[in-house]
Motif scaffolding. Sequence first.
Motif, PDB file in Angstrom:
ATOM      1  N   TYR A 125       0.832  -1.200   0.000  1.00 13.81           N
ATOM      2  CA  TYR A 125       0.000   0.000   0.000  1.00 13.81           C
ATOM      3  C   TYR A 125       0.870   1.255   0.000  1.00 13.81           C
ATOM      4  O   TYR A 125       1.921   1.295   0.648  1.00 13.81           O
ATOM      5  N   GLN A 126       0.397   2.267  -0.713  1.00 22.91           N
ATOM      6  CA  GLN A 126       1.096   3.546  -0.672  1.00 22.91           C
ATOM      7  C   GLN A 126       0.855   4.175   0.692  1.00 22.91           C
ATOM      8  O   GLN A 126      -0.272   4.210   1.189  1.00 22.91           O
ATOM      9  N   VAL A 127       1.937   4.673   1.282  1.00 22.52           N
ATOM     10  CA  VAL A 127       1.870   5.370   2.567  1.00 22.52           C
ATOM     11  C   VAL A 127       2.381   6.786   2.334  1.00 22.52           C
ATOM     12  O   VAL A 127       3.444   6.981   1.740  1.00 22.52           O
ATOM     13  N   ASP A 128       1.610   7.773   2.789  1.00 17.94           N
ATOM     14  CA  ASP A 128       1.989   9.169   2.674  1.00 17.94           C
ATOM     15  C   ASP A 128       2.312   9.711   4.061  1.00 17.94           C
ATOM     16  O   ASP A 128       1.535   9.506   4.996  1.00 17.94           O
ATOM     17  N   PHE A 129       3.452  10.390   4.187  1.00 16.60           N
ATOM     18  CA  PHE A 129       3.890  10.980   5.447  1.00 16.60           C
ATOM     19  C   PHE A 129       3.871  12.491   5.313  1.00 16.60           C
ATOM     20  O   PHE A 129       4.343  13.039   4.322  1.00 16.60           O
ATOM     21  N   SER A 130       3.344  13.166   6.322  1.00 10.08           N
ATOM     22  CA  SER A 130       3.313  14.622   6.348  1.00 10.08           C
ATOM     23  C   SER A 130       3.840  15.118   7.689  1.00 10.08           C
ATOM     24  O   SER A 130       3.562  14.513   8.727  1.00 10.08           O
ATOM     25  N   LEU A 132       4.654  15.994  25.209  1.00  9.21           N
ATOM     26  CA  LEU A 132       4.194  15.317  24.007  1.00  9.21           C
ATOM     27  C   LEU A 132       4.384  16.270  22.833  1.00  9.21           C
ATOM     28  O   LEU A 132       3.910  17.399  22.872  1.00  9.21           O
ATOM     29  N   VAL A 133       5.091  15.816  21.790  1.00  2.07           N
ATOM     30  CA  VAL A 133       5.389  16.646  20.623  1.00  2.07           C
ATOM     31  C   VAL A 133       4.866  15.953  19.374  1.00  2.07           C
ATOM     32  O   VAL A 133       5.216  14.797  19.111  1.00  2.07           O
ATOM     33  N   LEU A 134       4.037  16.658  18.603  1.00  2.64           N
ATOM     34  CA  LEU A 134       3.534  16.108  17.342  1.00  2.64           C
ATOM     35  C   LEU A 134       4.658  16.089  16.314  1.00  2.64           C
ATOM     36  O   LEU A 134       5.335  17.101  16.098  1.00  2.64           O
ATOM     37  N   LEU A 135       4.871  14.932  15.686  1.00  4.23           N
ATOM     38  CA  LEU A 135       5.886  14.796  14.643  1.00  4.23           C
ATOM     39  C   LEU A 135       5.271  14.790  13.248  1.00  4.23           C
ATOM     40  O   LEU A 135       5.958  15.030  12.266  1.00  4.23           O
ATOM     41  N   GLY A 136       3.998  14.499  13.151  1.00  6.25           N
ATOM     42  CA  GLY A 136       3.322  14.464  11.865  1.00  6.25           C
ATOM     43  C   GLY A 136       2.256  13.396  11.831  1.00  6.25           C
ATOM     44  O   GLY A 136       1.789  12.924  12.872  1.00  6.25           O
ATOM     45  N   GLN A 137       1.872  13.053  10.619  1.00 12.03           N
ATOM     46  CA  GLN A 137       0.860  12.028  10.398  1.00 12.03           C
ATOM     47  C   GLN A 137       1.277  11.167   9.224  1.00 12.03           C
ATOM     48  O   GLN A 137       2.056  11.591   8.375  1.00 12.03           O
ATOM     49  N   TYR A 138       0.717   9.964   9.184  1.00 19.59           N
ATOM     50  CA  TYR A 138       0.815   9.201   7.952  1.00 19.59           C
ATOM     51  C   TYR A 138      -0.531   8.579   7.624  1.00 19.59           C
ATOM     52  O   TYR A 138      -1.360   8.336   8.491  1.00 19.59           O
ATOM     53  N   ARG A 139      -0.719   8.406   6.324  1.00 19.34           N
ATOM     54  CA  ARG A 139      -1.956   7.835   5.808  1.00 19.34           C
ATOM     55  C   ARG A 139      -1.599   6.573   5.040  1.00 19.34           C
ATOM     56  O   ARG A 139      -0.742   6.597   4.151  1.00 19.34           O
ATOM     57  N   VAL A 140      -2.240   5.468   5.412  1.00 16.86           N
ATOM     58  CA  VAL A 140      -2.059   4.208   4.695  1.00 16.86           C
ATOM     59  C   VAL A 140      -3.234   4.086   3.729  1.00 16.86           C
ATOM     60  O   VAL A 140      -4.394   4.059   4.145  1.00 16.86           O
ATOM     61  N   PRO A 159      -8.551   2.294   4.595  1.00 22.77           N
ATOM     62  CA  PRO A 159      -7.529   3.326   4.761  1.00 22.77           C
ATOM     63  C   PRO A 159      -7.589   3.910   6.171  1.00 22.77           C
ATOM     64  O   PRO A 159      -8.647   3.905   6.803  1.00 22.77           O
ATOM     65  N   PHE A 160      -6.445   4.378   6.672  1.00 21.19           N
ATOM     66  CA  PHE A 160      -6.442   5.011   7.990  1.00 21.19           C
ATOM     67  C   PHE A 160      -5.345   6.056   8.081  1.00 21.19           C
ATOM     68  O   PHE A 160      -4.391   6.052   7.308  1.00 21.19           O
ATOM     69  N   VAL A 161      -5.528   6.955   9.054  1.00 21.33           N
ATOM     70  CA  VAL A 161      -4.565   8.017   9.344  1.00 21.33           C
ATOM     71  C   VAL A 161      -4.077   7.818  10.769  1.00 21.33           C
ATOM     72  O   VAL A 161      -4.866   7.573  11.687  1.00 21.33           O
ATOM     73  N   LYS A 162      -2.764   7.913  10.939  1.00 16.69           N
ATOM     74  CA  LYS A 162      -2.151   7.759  12.253  1.00 16.69           C
ATOM     75  C   LYS A 162      -1.327   9.006  12.561  1.00 16.69           C
ATOM     76  O   LYS A 162      -0.536   9.451  11.726  1.00 16.69           O
ATOM     77  N   SER A 163      -1.509   9.573  13.744  1.00 15.86           N
ATOM     78  CA  SER A 163      -0.678  10.688  14.200  1.00 15.86           C
ATOM     79  C   SER A 163       0.528  10.127  14.932  1.00 15.86           C
ATOM     80  O   SER A 163       0.418   9.152  15.674  1.00 15.86           O
ATOM     81  N   ILE A 164       1.676  10.771  14.712  1.00 12.07           N
ATOM     82  CA  ILE A 164       2.932  10.326  15.312  1.00 12.07           C
ATOM     83  C   ILE A 164       3.393  11.378  16.308  1.00 12.07           C
ATOM     84  O   ILE A 164       3.453  12.571  15.981  1.00 12.07           O
ATOM     85  N   TYR A 165       3.733  10.920  17.501  1.00 13.98           N
ATOM     86  CA  TYR A 165       4.200  11.807  18.567  1.00 13.98           C
ATOM     87  C   TYR A 165       5.536  11.339  19.117  1.00 13.98           C
ATOM     88  O   TYR A 165       5.886  10.163  19.015  1.00 13.98           O
ATOM     89  N   TYR A 166       6.220  12.279  19.731  1.00 16.56           N
ATOM     90  CA  TYR A 166       7.375  11.977  20.559  1.00 16.56           C
ATOM     91  C   TYR A 166       6.947  12.269  21.991  1.00 16.56           C
ATOM     92  O   TYR A 166       6.352  13.317  22.261  1.00 16.56           O
ATOM     93  N   ALA A 167       7.219  11.358  22.912  1.00 21.02           N
ATOM     94  CA  ALA A 167       6.898  11.555  24.323  1.00 21.02           C
ATOM     95  C   ALA A 167       8.168  11.474  25.146  1.00 21.02           C
ATOM     96  O   ALA A 167       8.868  10.464  25.110  1.00 21.02           O
ATOM     97  N   GLU A 168       8.432  12.553  25.857  1.00 18.73           N
ATOM     98  CA  GLU A 168       9.470  12.520  26.883  1.00 18.73           C
ATOM     99  C   GLU A 168       8.753  12.102  28.159  1.00 18.73           C
ATOM    100  O   GLU A 168       7.756  12.704  28.542  1.00 18.73           O
TER     101      GLU A 168
END
Length: 158
Positions: free
Chosen positions: A10-15, A78-86, A92-101
């Motif tokens: 599947y194509q995955v798009d990262f933003s 918590l810091v937002l790093l972006g999203q990706y869409r599968v 299809p789904f969208v996932k948000s990516i975070y960094y957690a200290e």
Amino acid sequence: MQSFVDANGYQVDFSESEEFGEAWHVLVLSQLNNQWVLTQHKKRGLEFPGGKREAGESIEDAAIREVYEEIGGIVNELVLLGQYRVNDPNKPFVKSIYYAELKMLETKSDYLETAGPILIEKLPADIKTNPHYSFIMKDEIIALSLTQLKKKGTIVEL
């Protein structure tokens, strides 16, 4: 935006932003005292905590909850790093990516579908071929997320 094809074809798009809209899944790259905190998923192997957002929950609250449920982590920042869409044609789904200290790890009697926290100094260079790691760790999302962390100045060493 960057795109690649995942292991399922599947194509995955990262933003770097939230351009894909409302996300119902999260992935949280977590650190405590400059160590990565992964979890041992009972079926998939080593991976960062993450999961699905529950009804009535914000995506940030889902990230904080998943970190606690899967590794006992108490999030400090918590810091937002972006999203990706599968782009799965059936689901299809969208996932948000975070960094957690993390402030700390609490010991729990149950980590749900995981075996709790695993701390490591560095992510292995052979992560894409290492059989101990989940498929979630093997595509371009982790590398793109780590690049985002470096851009934001959150981490210096990967």
